[in-house]
Write an enzyme that holds these catalytic residues in place. Sequence first.
Site, PDB file in Angstrom:
ATOM      1  N   ASN A  13       0.870  -1.176   0.000  1.00  0.00           N
ATOM      2  CA  ASN A  13       0.000   0.000   0.000  1.00  0.00           C
ATOM      3  C   ASN A  13       0.907   1.227   0.000  1.00  0.00           C
ATOM      4  O   ASN A  13       1.554   1.520   0.995  1.00  0.00           O
ATOM      5  CB  ASN A  13      -0.894  -0.036   1.251  1.00  0.00           C
ATOM      6  CG  ASN A  13      -1.695   1.236   1.431  1.00  0.00           C
ATOM      7  OD1 ASN A  13      -1.834   2.042   0.499  1.00  0.00           O
ATOM      8  ND2 ASN A  13      -2.227   1.437   2.627  1.00  0.00           N
ATOM      9  N   TRP A  14       0.926   1.916  -1.114  1.00  0.00           N
ATOM     10  CA  TRP A  14       1.835   3.073  -1.233  1.00  0.00           C
ATOM     11  C   TRP A  14       1.308   4.330  -0.554  1.00  0.00           C
ATOM     12  O   TRP A  14       2.025   5.325  -0.458  1.00  0.00           O
ATOM     13  CB  TRP A  14       2.104   3.373  -2.720  1.00  0.00           C
ATOM     14  CG  TRP A  14       3.019   2.407  -3.380  1.00  0.00           C
ATOM     15  CD1 TRP A  14       3.825   1.489  -2.767  1.00  0.00           C
ATOM     16  CD2 TRP A  14       3.248   2.268  -4.781  1.00  0.00           C
ATOM     17  NE1 TRP A  14       4.533   0.780  -3.704  1.00  0.00           N
ATOM     18  CE2 TRP A  14       4.195   1.247  -4.954  1.00  0.00           C
ATOM     19  CE3 TRP A  14       2.740   2.901  -5.919  1.00  0.00           C
ATOM     20  CZ2 TRP A  14       4.658   0.848  -6.215  1.00  0.00           C
ATOM     21  CZ3 TRP A  14       3.191   2.505  -7.170  1.00  0.00           C
ATOM     22  CH2 TRP A  14       4.141   1.483  -7.313  1.00  0.00           C
ATOM     23  N   LYS A  15       0.048   4.330  -0.168  1.00  0.00           N
ATOM     24  CA  LYS A  15      -0.557   5.521   0.446  1.00  0.00           C
ATOM     25  C   LYS A  15      -0.327   6.741  -0.465  1.00  0.00           C
ATOM     26  O   LYS A  15      -0.362   6.599  -1.676  1.00  0.00           O
ATOM     27  CB  LYS A  15      -0.015   5.715   1.868  1.00  0.00           C
ATOM     28  CG  LYS A  15      -0.143   4.421   2.690  1.00  0.00           C
ATOM     29  CD  LYS A  15       0.127   4.569   4.147  1.00  0.00           C
ATOM     30  CE  LYS A  15      -0.038   3.225   4.835  1.00  0.00           C
ATOM     31  NZ  LYS A  15       0.117   3.269   6.268  1.00  0.00           N
ATOM     32  N   HIS A 102      -9.494   1.273   5.514  1.00  0.00           N
ATOM     33  CA  HIS A 102      -8.177   1.422   6.140  1.00  0.00           C
ATOM     34  C   HIS A 102      -8.328   2.340   7.356  1.00  0.00           C
ATOM     35  O   HIS A 102      -9.104   3.301   7.318  1.00  0.00           O
ATOM     36  CB  HIS A 102      -7.182   1.998   5.130  1.00  0.00           C
ATOM     37  CG  HIS A 102      -5.772   1.929   5.632  1.00  0.00           C
ATOM     38  ND1 HIS A 102      -5.291   2.793   6.582  1.00  0.00           N
ATOM     39  CD2 HIS A 102      -4.756   1.075   5.350  1.00  0.00           C
ATOM     40  CE1 HIS A 102      -4.026   2.474   6.855  1.00  0.00           C
ATOM     41  NE2 HIS A 102      -3.677   1.430   6.113  1.00  0.00           N
ATOM     42  N   GLU A 104      -6.593   4.648   8.446  1.00  0.00           N
ATOM     43  CA  GLU A 104      -6.341   6.075   8.163  1.00  0.00           C
ATOM     44  C   GLU A 104      -7.596   6.728   7.588  1.00  0.00           C
ATOM     45  O   GLU A 104      -7.873   7.900   7.844  1.00  0.00           O
ATOM     46  CB  GLU A 104      -5.127   6.211   7.219  1.00  0.00           C
ATOM     47  CG  GLU A 104      -3.834   5.906   7.970  1.00  0.00           C
ATOM     48  CD  GLU A 104      -2.690   5.395   7.109  1.00  0.00           C
ATOM     49  OE1 GLU A 104      -2.777   5.474   5.869  1.00  0.00           O
ATOM     50  OE2 GLU A 104      -1.707   4.899   7.695  1.00  0.00           O
ATOM     51  N   GLU A 174      -5.433  -5.199  10.696  1.00  0.00           N
ATOM     52  CA  GLU A 174      -4.362  -4.224  10.904  1.00  0.00           C
ATOM     53  C   GLU A 174      -4.588  -3.499  12.231  1.00  0.00           C
ATOM     54  O   GLU A 174      -5.362  -2.516  12.273  1.00  0.00           O
ATOM     55  CB  GLU A 174      -4.350  -3.199   9.775  1.00  0.00           C
ATOM     56  CG  GLU A 174      -4.080  -3.796   8.410  1.00  0.00           C
ATOM     57  CD  GLU A 174      -3.511  -2.738   7.466  1.00  0.00           C
ATOM     58  OE1 GLU A 174      -2.392  -2.914   7.002  1.00  0.00           O
ATOM     59  OE2 GLU A 174      -4.190  -1.726   7.236  1.00  0.00           O
ATOM     60  N   GLY A 180       2.612   1.820  10.814  1.00  0.00           N
ATOM     61  CA  GLY A 180       3.577   2.910  10.664  1.00  0.00           C
ATOM     62  C   GLY A 180       4.344   3.238  11.928  1.00  0.00           C
ATOM     63  O   GLY A 180       4.983   4.289  12.010  1.00  0.00           O
ATOM     64  N   SER A 219       3.502  -2.582  10.354  1.00  0.00           N
ATOM     65  CA  SER A 219       4.956  -2.672  10.547  1.00  0.00           C
ATOM     66  C   SER A 219       5.538  -4.022  10.128  1.00  0.00           C
ATOM     67  O   SER A 219       6.400  -4.581  10.812  1.00  0.00           O
ATOM     68  CB  SER A 219       5.319  -2.341  12.000  1.00  0.00           C
ATOM     69  OG  SER A 219       4.975  -0.992  12.288  1.00  0.00           O
ATOM     70  N   GLY A 241       5.058   0.978   4.748  1.00  0.00           N
ATOM     71  CA  GLY A 241       6.403   1.557   4.624  1.00  0.00           C
ATOM     72  C   GLY A 241       7.396   0.700   3.858  1.00  0.00           C
ATOM     73  O   GLY A 241       8.123   1.204   2.987  1.00  0.00           O
TER      74      GLY A 241
HETATM   75  P1  PGA Z   1       2.982  -0.067   7.662  1.00  0.00           P
HETATM   76  O1  PGA Z   1       1.530   0.237   7.051  1.00  0.00           O
HETATM   77  O2  PGA Z   1       3.485  -1.334   7.038  1.00  0.00           O
HETATM   78  O3  PGA Z   1       3.815   1.136   7.276  1.00  0.00           O
HETATM   79  O4  PGA Z   1       2.823  -0.215   9.133  1.00  0.00           O
HETATM   80  C1  PGA Z   1       0.599  -0.794   6.883  1.00  0.00           C
HETATM   81  C2  PGA Z   1      -0.698  -0.274   6.325  1.00  0.00           C
HETATM   82  O5  PGA Z   1      -1.073   0.871   6.600  1.00  0.00           O
HETATM   83  O6  PGA Z   1      -1.393  -0.988   5.594  1.00  0.00           O
END
Ligand code: PGA
Length: 262
Positions: A13-15, A102, A104, A174, A180, A219, A241
């Site tokens: 996931n590149w966000k 997600h 976020e 998640e 993150g 992570s 990430g």
């Molecule tokens: P992360 O993000 O690997 O940077 O913790 C995971 C995600 O948001 O799907």
Amino acid sequence: MALEERRKIVAGNWKMHKSIGEALSFVKDLIDSLSGLPRPSAVEVFLSVPFTALHAVACYTATSSLVIGAQNMHDATEGAYTGEISAAQLIDAGASFVLLGHSERRAQFFEDPAFIGRKLRRALSKGLQPILCIGESLEEREAGRIEQVLASQLIAALEGVDAVSASKIILAYEPVWAIGTGRSATPKQAEEAHAFCRSTLVGLLGVAAQVIPILYGGSVRFDNALQFLSQPNIDGVLVGGAALEVETFFQIISSYWEYELL
Ligand code: PGA
């Protein structure tokens, strides 16, 4: 159902990262790296790219095994929704899947469970595969509310979805506190949550839910990815990430590939 009977997936996931040029250069290098493996992997590689790069990346990867998707969509088919994107538009741009729910989006953009449920039903009805993300906050975990939170997120998202359609979903567990932060769940914590999600899915949808892959996200790095895959209810990983650089993302894919040889 045994682990090996379910699909295994490494999803990136590149966000809100990467220009079109950077995205194309990444997929070119990734395809080169994958073709260097002595034999193809059974692991499916998904990339969730920004809207702006979707069409270019989907065209470039059309003859590869990479599966390209988006990070969000609106539930309406079309209309006066300035700044939003529909499932049909994503498909038109070359997406085959979409991330939904997600944390976020839930936390920063106030997406409520009912909205996520509507998006999920729309994605399924249009033939866009949803990766539904669920997970508890640290506060909820510390209050002993993990199962309650996961069950309520699943129930809200799956309301009105029949078992046959639901078998097209991919679920991603998640934990919000692991995203993150560099602090992943332990494989045991993740496995417990996945086993709970699996039994909840079966309770809601019946045995058809056994085919739904459940990915762990939060992570994930090269040095912990394999510990997650070796758990019976973990069918892959969703990586943020560590999916931004080809090298670190490919290391995760290769660790799964090596695991297949065991
Ligand atoms: P992360 O993000 O690997 O940077 O913790 C995971 C995600 O948001 O799907």
